[in-house]
Scaffold this motif. Structure first.
Motif, PDB file in Angstrom:
ATOM      1  N   VAL A 115      58.710  13.281  63.944  1.00  0.00           N
ATOM      2  CA  VAL A 115      59.933  12.626  63.483  1.00  0.00           C
ATOM      3  C   VAL A 115      59.570  11.441  62.608  1.00  0.00           C
ATOM      4  CG1 VAL A 115      61.970  11.310  64.217  1.00  0.00           C
ATOM      5  CG2 VAL A 115      61.293  13.332  65.484  1.00  0.00           C
ATOM      6  N   ALA A 116      60.302  11.302  61.517  1.00  0.00           N
ATOM      7  CA  ALA A 116      60.137  10.139  60.642  1.00  0.00           C
ATOM      8  C   ALA A 116      61.515   9.537  60.402  1.00  0.00           C
ATOM      9  CB  ALA A 116      59.497  10.552  59.321  1.00  0.00           C
ATOM     10  N   PRO A 117      61.625   8.239  60.333  1.00  0.00           N
ATOM     11  CA  PRO A 117      60.586   7.229  60.510  1.00  0.00           C
ATOM     12  C   PRO A 117      60.142   7.154  61.972  1.00  0.00           C
ATOM     13  CG  PRO A 117      62.720   6.167  60.296  1.00  0.00           C
ATOM     14  CD  PRO A 117      62.941   7.628  60.079  1.00  0.00           C
ATOM     15  N   THR A 118      58.963   6.608  62.200  1.00  0.00           N
ATOM     16  CA  THR A 118      58.419   6.572  63.554  1.00  0.00           C
ATOM     17  C   THR A 118      59.289   5.751  64.505  1.00  0.00           C
ATOM     18  OG1 THR A 118      56.934   4.775  62.902  1.00  0.00           O
ATOM     19  CG2 THR A 118      56.032   6.997  62.919  1.00  0.00           C
ATOM     20  N   ASP A 119      60.028   4.769  63.992  1.00  0.00           N
ATOM     21  CA  ASP A 119      60.938   4.000  64.850  1.00  0.00           C
ATOM     22  C   ASP A 119      62.023   4.901  65.432  1.00  0.00           C
ATOM     23  OD1 ASP A 119      59.475   1.765  64.240  1.00  0.00           O
ATOM     24  OD2 ASP A 119      60.943   0.908  62.861  1.00  0.00           O
ATOM     25  N   ALA A 120      62.409   5.931  64.711  1.00  0.00           N
ATOM     26  CA  ALA A 120      63.437   6.857  65.191  1.00  0.00           C
ATOM     27  C   ALA A 120      62.889   7.800  66.256  1.00  0.00           C
ATOM     28  CB  ALA A 120      63.997   7.665  64.025  1.00  0.00           C
ATOM     29  N   ALA A 121      61.597   8.052  66.245  1.00  0.00           N
ATOM     30  CA  ALA A 121      60.995   8.992  67.192  1.00  0.00           C
ATOM     31  C   ALA A 121      61.225   8.572  68.644  1.00  0.00           C
ATOM     32  CB  ALA A 121      59.502   9.140  66.916  1.00  0.00           C
ATOM     33  N   LEU A 122      61.262   7.270  68.895  1.00  0.00           N
ATOM     34  CA  LEU A 122      61.492   6.777  70.249  1.00  0.00           C
ATOM     35  C   LEU A 122      62.872   7.155  70.764  1.00  0.00           C
ATOM     36  CD1 LEU A 122      59.967   3.203  69.947  1.00  0.00           C
ATOM     37  CD2 LEU A 122      59.069   5.104  71.295  1.00  0.00           C
ATOM     38  N   HIS A 123      63.820   7.380  69.855  1.00  0.00           N
ATOM     39  CA  HIS A 123      65.212   7.622  70.239  1.00  0.00           C
ATOM     40  C   HIS A 123      65.679   9.043  69.955  1.00  0.00           C
ATOM     41  CE1 HIS A 123      65.562   3.389  71.095  1.00  0.00           C
ATOM     42  NE2 HIS A 123      64.971   3.153  69.944  1.00  0.00           N
ATOM     43  N   PHE A 124      64.795   9.885  69.459  1.00  0.00           N
ATOM     44  CA  PHE A 124      65.121  11.291  69.217  1.00  0.00           C
ATOM     45  C   PHE A 124      64.691  12.072  70.461  1.00  0.00           C
ATOM     46  CE2 PHE A 124      65.124  15.516  67.629  1.00  0.00           C
ATOM     47  CZ  PHE A 124      65.955  15.540  66.526  1.00  0.00           C
ATOM     48  N   MET A 145      65.326  30.472  67.452  1.00  0.00           N
ATOM     49  CA  MET A 145      64.855  29.564  68.490  1.00  0.00           C
ATOM     50  C   MET A 145      65.722  28.313  68.496  1.00  0.00           C
ATOM     51  SD  MET A 145      60.773  30.113  67.863  1.00  0.00           S
ATOM     52  CE  MET A 145      60.902  29.511  66.184  1.00  0.00           C
ATOM     53  N   THR A 146      66.235  27.976  69.671  1.00  0.00           N
ATOM     54  CA  THR A 146      67.220  26.903  69.818  1.00  0.00           C
ATOM     55  C   THR A 146      66.578  25.534  69.977  1.00  0.00           C
ATOM     56  OG1 THR A 146      68.703  28.479  70.870  1.00  0.00           O
ATOM     57  CG2 THR A 146      69.203  26.160  71.200  1.00  0.00           C
ATOM     58  N   LEU A 147      67.263  24.560  69.398  1.00  0.00           N
ATOM     59  CA  LEU A 147      66.912  23.153  69.550  1.00  0.00           C
ATOM     60  C   LEU A 147      68.189  22.411  69.925  1.00  0.00           C
ATOM     61  CD1 LEU A 147      65.197  20.557  69.114  1.00  0.00           C
ATOM     62  CD2 LEU A 147      65.878  20.667  66.712  1.00  0.00           C
ATOM     63  N   ARG A 148      68.166  21.715  71.061  1.00  0.00           N
ATOM     64  CA  ARG A 148      69.303  20.897  71.489  1.00  0.00           C
ATOM     65  C   ARG A 148      68.786  19.480  71.617  1.00  0.00           C
ATOM     66  NH1 ARG A 148      74.323  20.905  72.295  1.00  0.00           N
ATOM     67  NH2 ARG A 148      75.353  19.963  74.073  1.00  0.00           N
ATOM     68  N   PHE A 149      69.430  18.551  70.910  1.00  0.00           N
ATOM     69  CA  PHE A 149      68.906  17.187  70.820  1.00  0.00           C
ATOM     70  C   PHE A 149      70.008  16.149  70.814  1.00  0.00           C
ATOM     71  CE2 PHE A 149      69.876  18.351  66.508  1.00  0.00           C
ATOM     72  CZ  PHE A 149      70.317  17.174  65.916  1.00  0.00           C
ATOM     73  N   VAL A 150      69.589  14.917  71.004  1.00  0.00           N
ATOM     74  CA  VAL A 150      70.472  13.756  70.902  1.00  0.00           C
ATOM     75  C   VAL A 150      69.660  12.623  70.279  1.00  0.00           C
ATOM     76  CG1 VAL A 150      69.918  12.869  73.213  1.00  0.00           C
ATOM     77  CG2 VAL A 150      72.088  12.237  72.156  1.00  0.00           C
ATOM     78  N   ILE A 151      70.334  11.812  69.496  1.00  0.00           N
ATOM     79  CA  ILE A 151      69.729  10.561  69.019  1.00  0.00           C
ATOM     80  C   ILE A 151      70.388   9.458  69.830  1.00  0.00           C
ATOM     81  CG2 ILE A 151      69.524   8.940  67.104  1.00  0.00           C
ATOM     82  CD1 ILE A 151      69.372  11.311  65.222  1.00  0.00           C
ATOM     83  N   GLU A 152      69.568   8.697  70.530  1.00  0.00           N
ATOM     84  CA  GLU A 152      70.132   7.654  71.378  1.00  0.00           C
ATOM     85  C   GLU A 152      70.802   6.566  70.538  1.00  0.00           C
ATOM     86  OE1 GLU A 152      67.307   7.666  75.264  1.00  0.00           O
ATOM     87  OE2 GLU A 152      66.464   6.719  73.478  1.00  0.00           O
ATOM     88  N   PRO A 153      71.963   6.046  71.004  1.00  0.00           N
ATOM     89  CA  PRO A 153      72.681   5.026  70.245  1.00  0.00           C
ATOM     90  C   PRO A 153      71.901   3.721  70.091  1.00  0.00           C
ATOM     91  CG  PRO A 153      73.942   5.716  72.191  1.00  0.00           C
ATOM     92  CD  PRO A 153      72.655   6.459  72.199  1.00  0.00           C
ATOM     93  N   GLU A 154      70.872   3.515  70.916  1.00  0.00           N
ATOM     94  CA  GLU A 154      70.062   2.289  70.825  1.00  0.00           C
ATOM     95  C   GLU A 154      69.154   2.267  69.597  1.00  0.00           C
ATOM     96  OE1 GLU A 154      71.390   3.236  74.776  1.00  0.00           O
ATOM     97  OE2 GLU A 154      69.909   4.329  73.620  1.00  0.00           O
ATOM     98  N   MET A 155      69.081   3.381  68.882  1.00  0.00           N
ATOM     99  CA  MET A 155      68.240   3.414  67.688  1.00  0.00           C
ATOM    100  C   MET A 155      68.708   2.335  66.705  1.00  0.00           C
ATOM    101  SD  MET A 155      67.388   6.610  65.143  1.00  0.00           S
ATOM    102  CE  MET A 155      68.987   6.669  64.345  1.00  0.00           C
ATOM    103  N   ASP A 156      67.745   1.712  66.043  1.00  0.00           N
ATOM    104  CA  ASP A 156      68.059   0.624  65.102  1.00  0.00           C
ATOM    105  C   ASP A 156      69.125   1.032  64.097  1.00  0.00           C
ATOM    106  OD1 ASP A 156      66.233  -1.107  66.265  1.00  0.00           O
ATOM    107  OD2 ASP A 156      64.603  -0.521  64.914  1.00  0.00           O
TER     108      ASP A 156
END
Length: 173
Positions: A115-124, A145-156
């Motif tokens: 994941v890029a940017p790397t700051d987003a990787a913590l919240h993906f 092939m399925t991918l189910r994801f969320v981006i946490e709201p705490e992301m910058d």
């Protein structure tokens, strides 16, 4: 010229150093993985076990772009089903990648995410992902092939675009 006698201590050191170097190098991979999981370094993503509820800000949108690649010699065509989507942090989304084995043999592979940017990787965070397990592709088979994801709201807040890339590697059975 006087020759020095080779002692037992010398032989112990001579044999020990390469063995210790081997074990140190072998331990580096799991240590690196732990470091990446903790810091999000190198774009490694996290994982969630359940679809938990986040506080959602409906006004915030993040553009997520999907990319795919395979290592040279891996005979599987691999691509995202959609190239991008707009997501609201805190909501779960589902998308897919398509893979097609182009041979008459069973092929095994593993997808590695970044994941890029790397700051987003913590919240993906991924709830479901084909990258969690080794994949077996039957001869000439096409799989979704399925991918189910969320981006946490705490992301910058400054992060407006996130790129998710998978690289598929060939594995021996």
């Amino acid at each position: 010229m006087e020759r020095k006698k080779i002692t037992k201590s010398f032989w112990i050191k001579l044999v020990s150093v390469p063995i210790l170097m081997f074990f140190f190098a072998y331990a580096m991979v799991p240590l690196y993985d732990v470091l990446c999981d903790i810091t999000g370094f190198n774009g490694k993503t996290g994982r969630v076990e359940t679809e938990k509820q986040y506080q959602v800000n409906e006004e915030r949108l993040v553009s997520v772009s999907f990319f795919a690649a395979t290592t040279p010699g891996f005979p599987v065509q691999f691509a995202p089903k959609v190239s991008s989507m707009e997501v609201i942090p805190g909501k779960f989304y589902t998308t897919s990648y398509i893979a097609k084995n182009t041979t008459d043999e069973i092929i095994y592979g593993q997808a590695i995410p970044s994941v890029a940017p790397t700051d987003a990787a913590l919240h993906f965070k991924k709830l479901e992902c084909f990258c969690f397990v080794k994949q077996a592709f039957q001869p000439n088979e096409e799989v979704e092939m399925t991918l189910r994801f969320v981006i946490e709201p705490e992301m910058d807040q400054w992060i407006k675009d996130v790129s998710l890339s998978y690289n598929f590697y060939k594995l021996d059975s």
